[in-house]
Design an enzyme around this catalytic site. Structure first.
Site, short mmCIF file in Angstrom:
data_model
loop_
_atom_site.label_atom_id
_atom_site.label_comp_id
_atom_site.label_asym_id
_atom_site.label_seq_id
_atom_site.Cartn_x
_atom_site.Cartn_y
_atom_site.Cartn_z
CD GLU A 144 -0.47 1.86 7.09
OE1 GLU A 144 -0.12 0.71 7.41
OE2 GLU A 144 0.20 2.59 6.35
CD GLU A 182 0.13 9.16 5.80
OE1 GLU A 182 0.58 9.22 4.63
OE2 GLU A 182 0.80 9.44 6.80
#
Length: 297
Positions: free
Chosen positions: A71, A274
């Site tokens: 992220e 993810e």
């Protein structure tokens, strides 16, 4: 005084980041950094913080699992002139820590991020424009990482992924794919594929990784062909992990910088553990030396 933005995931690693916050900040301060801390508030927050706050700082350091690093990278990739990036691993598998040669002891990793490490350029991948640090994958077992509940990860660590992986075996479905890469084309049925730039995947250190170079502009690409039985699934993955001779052509391996995967139905992908989207045509591109990341050696 140089400034450092410290982004950390308070839920990663059984909440150990918050418990070990004071020693980490002490390491940064002793190294001469003026530190601003930012605890992430939910999914996507590390990317937002890195993108919006990153330009104000000389260095960004993130702490958490591979997802937190991914992220943070996503946020920094949106900047024209991203600062140096450091990483303190606290997750369940920590594939990126292995690849970056970082210690699992937080204060030791903090010292590397604060100045003892080596800043080196690193390739960053993009799947349909979405950045990833070390792997984009589809097919068998890839849904395990993002479907495994956080409490199971915290309690059982890597074993949690194995438990969920066994449960997913009945759902394995191959994809008929056309794969275009760097002027080449191949077409076949595959039940697993990954595009990676790493020494460790899913908590398992891959053997024979001397050909993996983190800043050469090339991915390692592995495709496993359609299995006939569950035994074939096990053999296919063993071939992948051994990286030895191909078993009846089960594994296709090559290097590439740009790939397009085309299928007659949507393909669910995972990037850095993810969920990465679900499209019938997927483009993977290597952004050579896009970020400078601090490594252990």
């Amino acid at each position: 005084m140089n400034t450092l933005l410290f982004i950390y995931n308070p839920t990663a690693g059984k909440g150990q980041v918050s418990e070990g916050l004071s020693p980490i900040l002490d390491v940064f301060t002793k190294a001469g950094w003026l530190v601003t801390t930012y605890p992430t508030q939910g999914p996507g927050d590390a990317a937002r913080a890195a993108r919006e706050l990153g330009p104000r700082f000389d260095r960004v350091v993130c702490a958490g699992g591979d997802g937190t690093l991914s992220e943070t990278v996503t946020g920094l990739m949106a900047l024209d002139d991203p600062p140096l990036l450091g990483y303190i691993p606290f997750g369940s598998t920590n594939d990126c820590a292995t690849t970056l040669d970082l210690p699992k002891v937080p204060v030791q990793a903090a010292a590397i991020a604060a100045g003892e490490g080596v800043p080196r350029p690193s390739d960053i991948g993009k799947l349909n424009g979405q950045p990833f640090v070390y792997v984009a994958a589809f097919g068998a077992f890839t849904q395990v990482s993002y479907d495994t509940p956080q409490n199971l990860k915290n309690t059982f660590g890597h074993l949690a992924y194995i438990m969920e992986g066994i449960a997913s075996l009945p759902t394995i479905t191959p994809y008929h794919l056309k794969v275009e890469y760097d002027g080449h084309v191949l077409e076949d049925d595959f039940y697993f594929g990954m595009v990676s730039n790493a020494f460790s995947i899913g908590g398992i250190r891959l053997p024979k990784t001397e050909h993996v170079v983190l800043d050469d502009g090339l991915f390692e690409v592995d495709l496993i062909k359609k299995p006939v039985s569950i035994a074939d699934v096990a053999n296919g993955f063993q071939t992948l992990l051994d990286q030895g001779p191909m078993s009846a052509g089960a594994r296709v391996h090559f290097q590439a910088s740009h790939l397009i995967f085309s299928c007659d139905k949507p393909i669910p992908w995972t990037i850095d553990g993810e969920y990465g989207g679900n499209l019938p045509v997927n483009e993977v591109f290597n952004c050579s030396k896009a970020l400078t990341i601090i490594r252990g050696s």
